[in-house]
Design a protein around this motif. Sequence first.
Motif, PDB file in Angstrom:
ATOM      1  N   LEU A 252       6.083  -3.170  -8.622  1.00 29.86           N
ATOM      2  CA  LEU A 252       4.985  -4.122  -8.482  1.00 29.86           C
ATOM      3  C   LEU A 252       4.720  -4.436  -7.017  1.00 29.86           C
ATOM      4  CD1 LEU A 252       2.961  -6.026  -9.813  1.00 29.86           C
ATOM      5  CD2 LEU A 252       4.782  -7.751  -9.948  1.00 29.86           C
ATOM      6  N   LEU A 253       5.801  -4.583  -6.245  1.00 30.41           N
ATOM      7  CA  LEU A 253       5.640  -4.857  -4.812  1.00 30.41           C
ATOM      8  C   LEU A 253       4.945  -3.702  -4.105  1.00 30.41           C
ATOM      9  CD1 LEU A 253       6.250  -6.745  -2.437  1.00 30.41           C
ATOM     10  CD2 LEU A 253       8.470  -5.589  -2.200  1.00 30.41           C
ATOM     11  N   VAL A 254       5.292  -2.468  -4.476  1.00 35.20           N
ATOM     12  CA  VAL A 254       4.664  -1.295  -3.851  1.00 35.20           C
ATOM     13  C   VAL A 254       3.173  -1.275  -4.154  1.00 35.20           C
ATOM     14  CG1 VAL A 254       4.506   1.224  -4.021  1.00 35.20           C
ATOM     15  CG2 VAL A 254       6.726   0.130  -3.747  1.00 35.20           C
ATOM     16  N   ILE A 255       2.814  -1.550  -5.402  1.00 38.46           N
ATOM     17  CA  ILE A 255       1.388  -1.552  -5.761  1.00 38.46           C
ATOM     18  C   ILE A 255       0.629  -2.586  -4.936  1.00 38.46           C
ATOM     19  CG2 ILE A 255      -0.242  -2.083  -7.617  1.00 38.46           C
ATOM     20  CD1 ILE A 255       1.811  -0.964  -9.588  1.00 38.46           C
ATOM     21  N   LEU A 256       1.175  -3.777  -4.819  1.00 38.22           N
ATOM     22  CA  LEU A 256       0.493  -4.836  -4.067  1.00 38.22           C
ATOM     23  C   LEU A 256       0.391  -4.500  -2.585  1.00 38.22           C
ATOM     24  CD1 LEU A 256       2.060  -7.986  -5.797  1.00 38.22           C
ATOM     25  CD2 LEU A 256      -0.215  -6.999  -6.166  1.00 38.22           C
ATOM     26  N   ARG A 262      -3.713  -0.449   2.401  1.00 37.98           N
ATOM     27  CA  ARG A 262      -4.541   0.752   2.512  1.00 37.98           C
ATOM     28  C   ARG A 262      -5.830   0.659   1.719  1.00 37.98           C
ATOM     29  NH1 ARG A 262      -0.637   6.064   2.798  1.00 37.98           N
ATOM     30  NH2 ARG A 262       0.938   5.193   4.201  1.00 37.98           N
ATOM     31  N   GLY A 263      -5.905  -0.291   0.793  1.00 41.20           N
ATOM     32  CA  GLY A 263      -7.160  -0.511   0.079  1.00 41.20           C
ATOM     33  C   GLY A 263      -7.434   0.426  -1.076  1.00 41.20           C
ATOM     34  N   GLY A 264      -6.615   1.436  -1.271  1.00 40.98           N
ATOM     35  CA  GLY A 264      -6.835   2.373  -2.382  1.00 40.98           C
ATOM     36  C   GLY A 264      -6.007   1.969  -3.589  1.00 40.98           C
ATOM     37  N   PRO A 671       6.538   7.034   3.019  1.00 45.97           N
ATOM     38  CA  PRO A 671       5.155   7.095   3.531  1.00 45.97           C
ATOM     39  C   PRO A 671       4.511   5.731   3.705  1.00 45.97           C
ATOM     40  CG  PRO A 671       5.518   8.750   1.837  1.00 45.97           C
ATOM     41  CD  PRO A 671       6.727   7.861   1.825  1.00 45.97           C
ATOM     42  N   LEU A 672       4.890   4.773   2.834  1.00 47.57           N
ATOM     43  CA  LEU A 672       4.313   3.442   2.979  1.00 47.57           C
ATOM     44  C   LEU A 672       4.747   2.782   4.272  1.00 47.57           C
ATOM     45  CD1 LEU A 672       4.737   2.031  -0.650  1.00 47.57           C
ATOM     46  CD2 LEU A 672       2.626   2.829   0.437  1.00 47.57           C
ATOM     47  N   LEU A 673       5.979   3.062   4.690  1.00 48.66           N
ATOM     48  CA  LEU A 673       6.509   2.438   5.899  1.00 48.66           C
ATOM     49  C   LEU A 673       6.046   3.139   7.170  1.00 48.66           C
ATOM     50  CD1 LEU A 673      10.183   1.874   4.635  1.00 48.66           C
ATOM     51  CD2 LEU A 673       8.267   0.263   4.607  1.00 48.66           C
TER      52      LEU A 673
END
Length: 856
Positions: A252-256, A262-264, A671-673
């Motif tokens: 859930l944290l990753v989705i938020l 990134r807005g996607g 990749p998120l980081l």
Amino acid sequence: MTETDQLHDPAARHRGLSAAEAQRRLMVDGPNALPRAGRRSMLHILGEVVREPMLALLLAGGFAYMLLGSLGEALILLVFATFSIAVTVIQESRTEHVLEALRDLSAPRALVVRDGVRVRIAGREVVSGDLIVLEQGDRVAADALLVVAEDIQADESLLTGESVPVRKCVAVDGAAAAARSRPGGEDQPFVYSGSLITRGSGLASVTATGANSEIGRIGQSLAALDNEPPRLRRETARIVRLCGLGGGSVALLVILLYGWLRGGWVDALLAGIAIGMSMLPEEFPVVLTIFLAMGAWRIAQTGVLTRRAAAIETLGSATVLCTDKTGTLTENRMAVAELWLASGESIANDAATPPPQFHALIDASILASAPVPVDPMEVAFHEAGAGLPGLAARRAGLSLVHAYGLRPELLAMSNIWQPADPAAHGRVAAKGAPEAIAMLCRLSPAEHARMTAAVDAMASRGMRVLGVATAMATRAGDGWPGSQRDHDFALAGLIGLADPVRASVPDAVAQCRSAGIRVVMITGDYAATARAIAIQVGIVGEDVLTGADLDLLDDAALAARLRTVSIFARIMPEQKLRIVSAFKAQGEVVAMTGDGVNDAPSLKAAHIGIAMGQRGTDVAREAAAIVLLDDDFGSIVKAVRLGRRIYDNIRKAMAFIFAVHVPIAGLALLPLLTGLPIMFGPIHIALLEMIIDPVCALVFEAEPEEGDLMQRKPRRPEERLFSLPMVGWALAQGGLALAMLAGIFLWASDAGMAEADVRGLTFFCLVGAILVLILVNRSFDTSLRHALVRGNLALRYVLGAVVAIAALILAVPPVRALLKFGPLHIHDLAMVLASAIALMLVLEGGKALDMRRALR
């Protein structure tokens, strides 16, 4: 029965109940049968299996992935769930079918006196107040008080554990007799349901039937006892809940974060699903369910049925094994163990044919027995003489013409045999208590002292000793003398009888001792016999605590005695339960073996109850978690070995699961980081799970046992399945793998490689790291060669499948395009191989630094 027969029949003096009264009592009291739970049908078993928390989670995970659109992952989970259900249902159904075959469908038939006439009826129709006729070889149908007894003896081993029959006498004062009624002991007026009449005949008045009998009361006491819940299942459920909660929170944290940074939001949802899939602990229930189901199947091949699969794993952690003696350590039959002649010469009867000088003693013992024996001691005499040369010739022409029965005032019996020639002298053969035989032989003080010393020596070795004497038959007028004392007997010798130890038991006890499992004998037999058997099988310690002494101890005193006493004798059923409970209170993991009704409460109260399948009673088998079909004590060691192997392999699989999810989750988060493109989507995670799930469920389950498996001490009862050292070592493995893979990913990205090429290189390096984690966690041993060459057919199939799938991906461009992989060149494949080798060397080095202790 004719009128003349009734006049000469003792039963004719007692009319018994009328048929109408017996029918009325049957309607009021119910049938003479023990209450029993209904047989579990396959649908019933299926319902129980599906309600298991771990399997329910497995099914829920499969349907969740199906709703998320990950059909491959859903199918994998559902296939494993279906396989687990099938194996468990088939195994437990087989257990029920075998138990049903072992179970007596009705009580034994009984001969009763109704309206003054003998009538043969089904045992379940016996009612309180009935007069039952007892003959040699009969199984007693109900508890009863003897009103007529002719030299009657009964085998009550199913209730008491005593290995030899006990004498019975007529009740003089029924009220006084009822007040002290308990199975076991000589010269009691009661016979009990389930016991066997081994000698004589009698007439008894039924006092209790069905659930009110001694055997029924023991069965009813089981209802107050609860089965021990499987600790392993509770621990796994706890860790699954924690990991599921943690994985869901991270997803859930990753989705938020992804959507906000990134807005996607579509890509964010895919990234969250990938993270959730990489962290969802669906392998835990797979491992637990498959391992225990397959364990039950494996142990069934050796003749051991598991009524509760988790009991196998628990048995592997047993610290105390409480065992009955009769029928468990011993064969529950009498055998001639020692021969002693009046001359003082003696020999252990361990040869097929004893020396010639002992043949006359064995011949005399057979002549003093029934021609067709039922009494265990007489059966032993006949077996001892079966191999003697010329026995048939010596017996030819002899006819049994008169017999003197056992009497309370003279504990000896004699048979008179007449040759075919009427003019020839007959032979008298007597056997009985040594003191009675000494009196018949009129021994001198010196001869009596020598015989007494021999008797004491045999008795100290746990033998039942009988004296044997012979005489020439002399008539008294037209008949035979009225008493055995009127014959001129000469002492032939002494015969020591013992219940033989099962051949497999000493080695099995030695293996238990080397595995740190303390073996404790709890028996209803006499102290000398128990001590002698304990010495033979190798049970440590000769100190014996009897039931009478135990009653004098409070709980604290008993706890202190438990530290030193390993032999308990003359123990009643409630005392067995108290001993088991006392061991449990000290933190021991208790396994209890037994076959009699008297063992059932302690079988159910123990952490693991082990019943005998062949000789065991229905009550004992229903109370136990494990049933030995071959009644072989050695099978317990096989079950312990398998339980330890299962536990080892579960920990190996769990360590692998913890380790492998670190690099997968890390590469999904990296990749998120870093702001780099997302590497793995749900399809990639599902592809990786196609490797991980078979490895967890099949490869680690099939791992051979460790070399020191049966030399280790049992694990501590308070030890956690997921200890901090184990989790730490697993996370360290995963962390090292993640560090290596992150380095490759960042290097490839900085080198300007195309996104598809970076994804393909990183993915195959991850596959190589997963294979390394498999090899590292296969064994606790630090030898790299050992890890590579340990035989495991399931691993070969999985590795073959991985290589085939990798080759398919690399060789078929449409498949690479579907996965968004670029082509891998020779130097890319070399990097994949080099990274795997480097990781393996580093991790094996960590094991060499004693990191393996984390898995112990």
